[in-house]
Design a protein around this motif. Structure first.
Motif, PDB file in Angstrom:
ATOM      1  N   ARG A 141     -14.552   4.274  -0.412  1.00 32.90           N
ATOM      2  CA  ARG A 141     -13.018   4.440  -0.247  1.00 32.90           C
ATOM      3  C   ARG A 141     -12.163   3.400   0.484  1.00 32.90           C
ATOM      4  N   LEU A 142     -11.013   2.788  -0.192  1.00 33.00           N
ATOM      5  CA  LEU A 142     -10.306   1.994   0.497  1.00 33.00           C
ATOM      6  C   LEU A 142      -9.290   2.582   1.559  1.00 33.00           C
ATOM      7  N   LYS A 143      -9.021   2.206   2.466  1.00 32.00           N
ATOM      8  CA  LYS A 143      -8.120   2.837   3.508  1.00 32.00           C
ATOM      9  C   LYS A 143      -6.889   2.286   3.133  1.00 32.00           C
ATOM     10  N   LEU A 144      -5.920   3.251   3.173  1.00 34.00           N
ATOM     11  CA  LEU A 144      -4.232   2.712   2.917  1.00 34.00           C
ATOM     12  C   LEU A 144      -3.705   2.914   4.180  1.00 34.00           C
ATOM     13  N   ALA A 145      -2.933   1.620   4.597  1.00 36.54           N
ATOM     14  CA  ALA A 145      -2.274   1.610   5.765  1.00 36.54           C
ATOM     15  C   ALA A 145      -3.261   2.196   6.924  1.00 36.54           C
ATOM     16  N   GLY A 146      -4.480   2.173   7.062  1.00 36.83           N
ATOM     17  CA  GLY A 146      -5.439   2.553   7.988  1.00 36.83           C
ATOM     18  C   GLY A 146      -6.010   3.993   7.828  1.00 36.83           C
ATOM     19  N   ASN A 147      -5.311   4.482   6.854  1.00 44.76           N
ATOM     20  CA  ASN A 147      -5.502   6.009   6.718  1.00 44.76           C
ATOM     21  C   ASN A 147      -6.440   6.308   5.377  1.00 44.76           C
ATOM     22  N   ARG A 309       5.165  -7.529  -7.894  1.00 43.66           N
ATOM     23  CA  ARG A 309       4.536  -7.559  -6.566  1.00 43.66           C
ATOM     24  C   ARG A 309       5.100  -6.407  -5.658  1.00 43.66           C
ATOM     25  N   ARG A 310       5.795  -5.596  -5.959  1.00 37.97           N
ATOM     26  CA  ARG A 310       6.171  -4.551  -4.935  1.00 37.97           C
ATOM     27  C   ARG A 310       5.182  -3.795  -4.642  1.00 37.97           C
ATOM     28  N   VAL A 311       5.500  -3.120  -3.392  1.00 37.71           N
ATOM     29  CA  VAL A 311       4.582  -1.869  -2.980  1.00 37.71           C
ATOM     30  C   VAL A 311       4.567  -0.575  -3.812  1.00 37.71           C
ATOM     31  N   GLY A 312       3.747   0.054  -4.013  1.00 36.21           N
ATOM     32  CA  GLY A 312       3.541   1.443  -4.804  1.00 36.21           C
ATOM     33  C   GLY A 312       4.493   2.482  -4.268  1.00 36.21           C
ATOM     34  N   THR A 313       4.897   3.468  -4.911  1.00 30.22           N
ATOM     35  CA  THR A 313       5.709   4.719  -4.211  1.00 30.22           C
ATOM     36  C   THR A 313       4.821   5.281  -3.304  1.00 30.22           C
ATOM     37  N   GLY A 314       3.709   5.227  -3.372  1.00 25.82           N
ATOM     38  CA  GLY A 314       2.553   5.668  -2.300  1.00 25.82           C
ATOM     39  C   GLY A 314       2.428   5.191  -1.380  1.00 25.82           C
ATOM     40  N   GLY A 315       2.828   3.902  -1.292  1.00 26.43           N
ATOM     41  CA  GLY A 315       2.663   2.953  -0.144  1.00 26.43           C
ATOM     42  C   GLY A 315       1.582   1.692   0.039  1.00 26.43           C
ATOM     43  N   SER A 316       0.862   1.497  -1.073  1.00 28.07           N
ATOM     44  CA  SER A 316      -0.204   0.700  -1.031  1.00 28.07           C
ATOM     45  C   SER A 316       0.419  -0.594  -1.671  1.00 28.07           C
ATOM     46  N   ALA A 317      -0.446  -1.675  -1.658  1.00 27.38           N
ATOM     47  CA  ALA A 317      -0.158  -2.823  -1.950  1.00 27.38           C
ATOM     48  C   ALA A 317       0.395  -3.067  -3.424  1.00 27.38           C
ATOM     49  N   GLY A 318       0.101  -1.961  -4.146  1.00 31.54           N
ATOM     50  CA  GLY A 318       0.564  -2.080  -5.599  1.00 31.54           C
ATOM     51  C   GLY A 318      -0.711  -2.600  -6.485  1.00 31.54           C
ATOM     52  N   ALA A 319      -0.423  -3.389  -7.414  1.00 32.33           N
ATOM     53  CA  ALA A 319      -1.364  -3.752  -8.316  1.00 32.33           C
ATOM     54  C   ALA A 319      -2.638  -4.523  -7.631  1.00 32.33           C
ATOM     55  N   ALA A 320      -2.631  -5.142  -6.387  1.00 34.84           N
ATOM     56  CA  ALA A 320      -3.777  -5.685  -5.942  1.00 34.84           C
ATOM     57  C   ALA A 320      -4.482  -4.383  -5.288  1.00 34.84           C
TER      58      ALA A 320
END
Ligand code: HEM
Length: 366
Positions: A141-147, A309-320
């Motif tokens: 799993r990737l972490k999202l903002a360290g979480n 290139r906006r961030v997602g509503t969940g707070g990730s880097a979006g498409a990347a």
């Protein structure tokens, strides 16, 4: 002849609980006083996905149940294959459905996107249950903002998802089933020695073609000849458990050595009647992985189109984030690697008669 079980006459909308289902589209934008037309589509598409996720989990649960016994009966194999085939058909719909959502333009989406924060498909519990059921591991799993990926879930949902991490996955069940394949030990017949000989013959032939190809420059020839050493080394790992384990440790293989060999054997001798259903099962697992990976890339493309290139509503880097996540969520990569080790049917050693006999259907004369 006994009576068929029956019950009180049913009414269509009671049976489907349509009063609840069709009252479950509440537009977040309506709360702001201005319901946005396209939000209805957004909700319905997501709900349709969740319904299909439920069906996929239903099918995967049965596949897991059928794969669990120490001896998987022939009828269970057929049923499993039917369940997996159904999943692949559902996946086609899941991929197609994205273009329905894309009839909503980015500008339309902007009209209600703000109301959604911080909700996101990232919080889809059923999607996480499917991933874990298939065999995505916590360390993948990737972490999202360290979480951790579960951090954005409610407490109950988090517990459910974390529990599913500890259940036996389809990957583990398939690995154990492959390890039990009976045809790998044949007494005096040493299949893998013969396989090694056949591979040597194949690669030496390829080497000769490179060595005598008049269209190659000398540096090209040397570089191509050097790559044969690497290819030989890869084949060695198929034959040598220690080398295979080193690849597992490096993250390049996931199946155990015996399971990997069994999967290769099933692919090589797929024409034998007893191996046709196992071959079908392995192919369907690849189809399902391909279906989800295709959906993930398609979803990432849609995301790019909708939010750039906006961030997602969940707070990730979006498409990347989404394309990286697609690569990290592969479970059955080993099955995709098998074709490296296939040899033409003409070079395949014939199986000993006792093995042949056990692999034929019982009614067939040898
Ligand atoms: C306008 C349409 C959509 C956009 C712009 C969008 C965008 C995103 C973004 C940016 C993420 C990354 C997490 C985040 O920062 O929020 C995400 C994750 C996700 N979305 Fe969507 N999404 C859309 C529609 C959908 C639909 C219809 C589904 C179907 C259920 C869905 C399911 C998911 C799932 C399962 C994840 C988690 C993927 C992962 O962690 O690998 N999304 N989405």
């Amino acid at each position: 002849v006994g009576d068929l079980p029956s019950s009180e006459p049913l009414y269509y909308s009671d049976y489907l609980q349509l009063d609840r289902l069709l009252a479950s589209q509440r537009l977040a934008s309506a709360a702001g006083g201005q319901p946005v037309h396209d939000e209805m589509l957004f909700i319905i598409v997501h709900q349709a996905y969740e319904l299909w996720f439920k069906q996929i989990l239903w099918e995967l649960d049965e596949v897991a149940r059928l794969l669990a016994p120490a001896r998987v009966a022939e009828t269970a194999m057929l049923r499993m294959v039917a369940r997996l085939e159904r999943i692949t058909e559902i996946q086609k719909l899941l991929i197609e459905q994205i273009s329905v959502l894309e009839t909503m333009t980015p500008l339309d989406f902007l009209e209600f996107r703000n109301f959604l924060i911080p909700a996101s498909g990232f919080q889809s519990v059923q999607f996480r249950l499917i991933e874990n059921r298939l065999g995505v591991r916590p360390e993948d799993r990737l972490k999202l903002a360290g979480n951790p990926y579960t951090a954005a879930l409610s407490e109950d949902d988090r517990r459910r998802v974390e529990e599913s991490e500890t259940e036996t996955s389809i990957f583990q069940l398939v690995e154990a089933w492959l390890e039990r394949t009976p045809f790998l030990d044949f007494g005096d017949f040493h299949f893998w020695d013969i396989y090694r000989g056949a591979v040597k013959q194949l690669l030496e032939h390829d080497q000769r073609v490179v060595a005598t190809n008049p269209n190659l420059s000398e540096p090209e020839r040397q570089s191509q000849l050097a790559s044969f050493t690497q290819t030989f080394a890869l084949y060695e790992a198929v034959l040598d458990e220690t080398k295979h384990k080193a690849l597992v440790a490096a993250g390049e293989r996931r199946l155990s050595h015996r399971a990997f060999q069994a999967a290769l054997f099933i692919n090589l001798y797929r024409d034998e009647p007893a191996l046709q259903e196992p071959f079908r099962l392995l192919t369907l697992l690849m189809d399902i992985e391909q279906g989800f990976t295709t959906w993930r890339y398609r979803h990432a493309l849609m995301t790019q189109r909708m939010i750039g290139r906006r961030v997602g509503t969940g707070g990730s880097a979006g498409a990347a984030y989404l394309t990286r996540s697609a690569d990290r969520s592969r479970v059955f990569m080993d099955l995709f690697q098998l074709s490296t080790f296939m040899i033409p049917r003409s070079l395949l050693p014939p199986l000993p008669i006792e093995v042949e006999r056990t692999m034929r259907f019982r009614f067939e004369e040898l």
